[in-house]
Design a protein around this motif. Structure first.
Motif, PDB file in Angstrom:
ATOM      1  N   PRO A 176       0.943  -1.259  -0.012  1.00 41.20           N
ATOM      2  CA  PRO A 176       0.179   0.111  -0.013  1.00 41.20           C
ATOM      3  C   PRO A 176       0.905   1.253  -0.074  1.00 41.20           C
ATOM      4  N   LEU A 177       1.473   1.618  -1.121  1.00 39.89           N
ATOM      5  CA  LEU A 177       2.404   2.637  -1.409  1.00 39.89           C
ATOM      6  C   LEU A 177       1.744   3.749  -2.586  1.00 39.89           C
ATOM      7  N   PRO A 178       2.200   4.920  -2.302  1.00 40.54           N
ATOM      8  CA  PRO A 178       1.702   5.422  -3.480  1.00 40.54           C
ATOM      9  C   PRO A 178       2.264   5.097  -4.986  1.00 40.54           C
ATOM     10  N   HIS A 179       1.301   4.980  -6.000  1.00 41.45           N
ATOM     11  CA  HIS A 179       1.943   4.439  -7.218  1.00 41.45           C
ATOM     12  C   HIS A 179       1.409   5.271  -8.419  1.00 41.45           C
ATOM     13  N   ASN A 180       0.916   6.406  -8.242  1.00 45.26           N
ATOM     14  CA  ASN A 180       0.304   7.131  -9.373  1.00 45.26           C
ATOM     15  C   ASN A 180       1.358   8.018  -9.908  1.00 45.26           C
ATOM     16  N   TYR A 181       2.053   7.655 -10.824  1.00 45.10           N
ATOM     17  CA  TYR A 181       3.213   8.439 -11.135  1.00 45.10           C
ATOM     18  C   TYR A 181       2.705   9.997 -11.702  1.00 45.10           C
ATOM     19  N   GLY A 182       3.713  11.028 -10.964  1.00 44.83           N
ATOM     20  CA  GLY A 182       3.119  12.293 -11.285  1.00 44.83           C
ATOM     21  C   GLY A 182       2.212  12.897 -10.521  1.00 44.83           C
ATOM     22  N   VAL A 183       1.252  12.191  -9.825  1.00 47.25           N
ATOM     23  CA  VAL A 183       0.240  12.572  -9.148  1.00 47.25           C
ATOM     24  C   VAL A 183       0.655  12.185  -7.524  1.00 47.25           C
ATOM     25  N   ASP A 184       0.766  11.111  -6.971  1.00 42.60           N
ATOM     26  CA  ASP A 184       1.470  10.879  -5.577  1.00 42.60           C
ATOM     27  C   ASP A 184       2.768  10.064  -5.777  1.00 42.60           C
ATOM     28  N   ASP A 185       3.167   9.838  -6.782  1.00 43.38           N
ATOM     29  CA  ASP A 185       4.464   9.154  -6.890  1.00 43.38           C
ATOM     30  C   ASP A 185       5.397  10.036  -7.922  1.00 43.38           C
ATOM     31  N   ILE A 186       6.145  10.847  -7.019  1.00 39.43           N
ATOM     32  CA  ILE A 186       6.946  11.894  -8.080  1.00 39.43           C
ATOM     33  C   ILE A 186       8.406  11.814  -8.038  1.00 39.43           C
ATOM     34  N   PRO A 187       8.975  11.698  -9.301  1.00 42.38           N
ATOM     35  CA  PRO A 187      10.273  11.655  -9.381  1.00 42.38           C
ATOM     36  C   PRO A 187      10.866  13.165  -9.191  1.00 42.38           C
ATOM     37  N   MET A 188      11.976  12.940  -8.562  1.00 37.82           N
ATOM     38  CA  MET A 188      12.640  14.408  -8.066  1.00 37.82           C
ATOM     39  C   MET A 188      14.102  14.367  -8.193  1.00 37.82           C
ATOM     40  N   ILE A 234       2.356  11.590  -0.151  1.00 40.03           N
ATOM     41  CA  ILE A 234       2.946  11.479  -1.746  1.00 40.03           C
ATOM     42  C   ILE A 234       4.267  10.818  -1.371  1.00 40.03           C
ATOM     43  N   ARG A 235       4.730  10.163  -2.319  1.00 42.36           N
ATOM     44  CA  ARG A 235       5.842   9.603  -2.517  1.00 42.36           C
ATOM     45  C   ARG A 235       6.961  10.418  -3.210  1.00 42.36           C
ATOM     46  N   LEU A 236       8.165  10.697  -2.756  1.00 49.00           N
ATOM     47  CA  LEU A 236       8.940  11.425  -3.632  1.00 49.00           C
ATOM     48  C   LEU A 236      10.264  10.416  -3.914  1.00 49.00           C
ATOM     49  N   ARG A 237      10.606  10.364  -5.121  1.00 43.51           N
ATOM     50  CA  ARG A 237      11.680   9.273  -5.518  1.00 43.51           C
ATOM     51  C   ARG A 237      12.991  10.590  -5.746  1.00 43.51           C
ATOM     52  N   LEU A 238      13.599  10.806  -4.650  1.00 46.97           N
ATOM     53  CA  LEU A 238      14.826  11.764  -4.661  1.00 46.97           C
ATOM     54  C   LEU A 238      15.753  11.172  -5.411  1.00 46.97           C
ATOM     55  N   LEU A 239      16.638  11.836  -6.107  1.00 49.62           N
ATOM     56  CA  LEU A 239      17.856  11.539  -6.771  1.00 49.62           C
ATOM     57  C   LEU A 239      18.885  12.630  -6.530  1.00 49.62           C
ATOM     58  N   ILE A 278      21.415  13.288   1.383  1.00 49.28           N
ATOM     59  CA  ILE A 278      21.907  12.419   0.333  1.00 49.28           C
ATOM     60  C   ILE A 278      23.136  12.994  -0.567  1.00 49.28           C
ATOM     61  N   THR A 279      24.083  12.133  -0.952  1.00 53.50           N
ATOM     62  CA  THR A 279      25.143  12.577  -1.319  1.00 53.50           C
ATOM     63  C   THR A 279      25.272  11.942  -2.914  1.00 53.50           C
ATOM     64  N   CYS A 280      25.965  12.544  -3.797  1.00 55.74           N
ATOM     65  CA  CYS A 280      25.919  12.367  -5.233  1.00 55.74           C
ATOM     66  C   CYS A 280      25.382  10.981  -5.642  1.00 55.74           C
ATOM     67  N   ALA A 281      24.417  10.986  -6.657  1.00 52.20           N
ATOM     68  CA  ALA A 281      24.045   9.567  -7.132  1.00 52.20           C
ATOM     69  C   ALA A 281      23.260   8.787  -6.122  1.00 52.20           C
ATOM     70  N   GLU A 282      23.094   9.046  -4.905  1.00 52.33           N
ATOM     71  CA  GLU A 282      22.094   8.241  -4.104  1.00 52.33           C
ATOM     72  C   GLU A 282      20.810   8.662  -4.447  1.00 52.33           C
ATOM     73  N   ARG A 283      19.966   7.525  -4.057  1.00 51.45           N
ATOM     74  CA  ARG A 283      18.479   7.835  -4.114  1.00 51.45           C
ATOM     75  C   ARG A 283      17.750   7.635  -2.816  1.00 51.45           C
ATOM     76  N   ALA A 284      16.660   8.198  -2.716  1.00 52.75           N
ATOM     77  CA  ALA A 284      15.806   7.899  -1.402  1.00 52.75           C
ATOM     78  C   ALA A 284      14.576   8.058  -1.846  1.00 52.75           C
ATOM     79  N   GLU A 285      13.677   7.106  -1.559  1.00 53.89           N
ATOM     80  CA  GLU A 285      12.174   7.107  -1.514  1.00 53.89           C
ATOM     81  C   GLU A 285      11.670   7.643  -0.441  1.00 53.89           C
ATOM     82  N   VAL A 286      10.748   8.564  -0.130  1.00 48.42           N
ATOM     83  CA  VAL A 286      10.450   8.806   0.883  1.00 48.42           C
ATOM     84  C   VAL A 286       8.778   9.261   0.916  1.00 48.42           C
ATOM     85  N   ILE A 287       8.163   9.099   1.911  1.00 45.63           N
ATOM     86  CA  ILE A 287       6.587   9.170   1.990  1.00 45.63           C
ATOM     87  C   ILE A 287       6.288  10.618   2.852  1.00 45.63           C
TER      88      ILE A 287
END
Ligand code: C2O
Ligand code: CU
Ligand code: CU
Length: 479
Positions: A176-188, A234-239, A278-287
């Protein structure tokens, strides 16, 4: 428990660098955060998919006035987001429409090197294309595609050659995680740039061997962005897609958020925090849960004390889903006690950076490891706390586990699979590394100017039951 710490060593933060460029909040109008469109496949069946990814030059309206000359993948800047699935057979045509050679590196994908992986041995020349094929065996993760020609990776990434690559699998789909790309599942994609005359970038003018920085934050290629929030969570996919910059992220009101994933997988358990570095190239997904806010409220994401993104809260339906207490089973591979520990040393700063005391040589294979065999890698940063820096160590073609930092437990948010780890000055980080596929893989510091400056080496993973293959390794002269 809510962690309120950045975990990394404060004296080594980039804010103490001689050449540190502080972020400055833009005084230009706010813009809606760009959401990179999804790449559409050329063809698709249940198990097979084909894409064309074109590296191209374009222009982008980043600031009022003149457009900025930028590069991107199927886009003027950055790129369309690719979504791959575990188990899928993937075919990609790589096209180069740039005036110089480039490569297409799949940072974080479990694919074979050195060709499919797209490091420096896989050039695609201007007006040429090449084709790669692979079957992906990998857990759900946020990975990315970026240029990797040696030694101009940093300059090409600065021009904009970076795109997000999201891996999906059935397990993550079922949570049960946000899965709607661009709405609640946001690349960043977090980057920074300096704008020169006529709103242009000038990599050479800004060059710094310790990593090029600019005072203006650029998020998904947007300057001064806001995002319209229409769901409670929302879920942020931080890069961290910056060449050098570390991001120390926190929200207004010190609103807690929950990290659910790192570079290469979900975390075994969600981790609640108010601060995340986060350091260069790391990713973190946060809600982020905006449940205590009402329409009209604003929540701001900061790095240090500079606003990056304004979240504008709109009407949303109450969302009472609880995050699962357990997200992923991690089964570390067993290490044969007779297997020696591999020691790796990152040293120096500026032009003197080196890996194991050496500069990168495209023709030299620095180490070997039998494929499928798990080994400990002890990665040491010999910088001192006095003036030293955090070097983010990255390995191609694998996702590793972090076993310890100077013999102590890893940070609470690094218990999942990772491909990049920030190593503090004077620290030795023990990794558990296994390659699933044979090939030649680069490992390096991901401050991109350090990598281009030679803080890089390569390892061959080989199948012990087969005769050793010979790899065609490029060198600067044959390029
Ligand atoms: Cu992001 Cu050598 O890679
Ligand atoms: Cu990589
Ligand atoms: Cu470095």
């Amino acid at each position: 428990q809510v962690y309120t710490d950045y975990f990394f060593d404060e004296p080594a933060f980039n804010t103490h660098d001689g050449g540190y460029v502080p972020l400055v909040a833009p005084d230009t109008p706010q813009n809606a955060l760009a959401i990179p469109p999804l790449a559409s496949p050329d063809s698709e069946t249940t198990n097979e998919v084909s894409y064309t990814v074109t590296a191209q030059a374009g222009e982008s309206q980043l600031l009022p006035g003149k457009k900025t000359k930028t590069w991107g993948y199927n886009a003027d800047l950055l790129g369309r987001t690719l979504i791959f699935r575990d188990g899928q057979h993937i075919h990609v045509t790589l096209k180069n429409q740039l005036p110089e050679l480039t490569t297409f590196h799949w940072h974080g994908l479990n694919v074979s090197g050195p060709i499919i992986d797209g490091g420096c041995h896989a050039p695609v020349y201007p007006d040429k294309s090449s084709d790669i094929d692979f079957t992906l065996h990998q857990q759900a993760a946020t990975t990315w595609l970026h240029a990797h020609p040696c030694p101009s990776t940093a300059e090409q990434v600065w021009h904009g050659l970076a795109a997000m690559v999201i891996v999906k699998d059935d397990h993550e789909d079922s949570l049960p995680l946000p899965h709607n790309y661009g709405v609640d599942d946001i690349p960043m994609v977090l980057q920074d740039r300096r704008f020169h005359e006529d709103n242009q970038w000038d990599y050479r003018a800004d060059y710094d061997p310790d990593g090029v920085q600019g005072p203006t934050a650029m998020i998904n290629g947007t300057i001064n962005p806001y995002f319209d929030v229409t769901t409670q969570k929302i879920r942020l996919r931080l890069l961290d897609g910056a060449n050098r910059r570390e991001w120390r992220l926190h929200l207004s009101d010190d609103l807690p958020f929950t990290q659910i994933a790192g570079d290469g997988s979900l975390l075994p358990e969600p981790v609640e925090m108010t601060h995340l570095m986060i350091t260069c190239a790391e990713r973190a997904e946060v809600i982020i849960d905006f449940g205590k806010y009402k329409p009209g409220d604003k929540v701001v994401l900061y790095s240090d004390d500079v606003p990056l993104v304004e979240f504008r809260i709109h009407d949303y339906n109450p969302d009472t889903t609880e995050l699962p207490e357990h997200l992923l089973d991690i089964n570390p591979p067993a290490v044969d006690p007779t297997t020696p520990i591999r020691h790796i040393v990152m040293s120096g700063m500026d032009e003197s950076v080196a890996l194991d005391g050496k500069k990168f040589n495209m023709q030299r294979i620095d180490a070997t490891q039998p494929m499928g065999q798990a080994q400990y890698w002890d990665v040491t940063n010999t910088n001192t706390m006095d003036g030293g820096m955090v070097h983010p160590f990255h390995v191609h073609g694998t996702q590793f586990l972090i076993i310890s930092r100077n013999g102590k437990a890893p940070y609470p948010n690094e218990h999942g699979y990772k491909d990049t780890v920030g190593v503090n000055p004077g620290e030795t980080v023990r990794l558990l590394v296994r390659f699933d596929l044979p090939g030649v893989y680069m490992y390096h510091c991901h401050i991109i100017e350090h990598e281009d400056g030679g803080m890089m080496a390569q390892i061959e993973s080989y199948d012990p039951s087969l005769p050793r293959p010979t790899y065609k390794l490029m060198d600067m002269d044959t390029l």
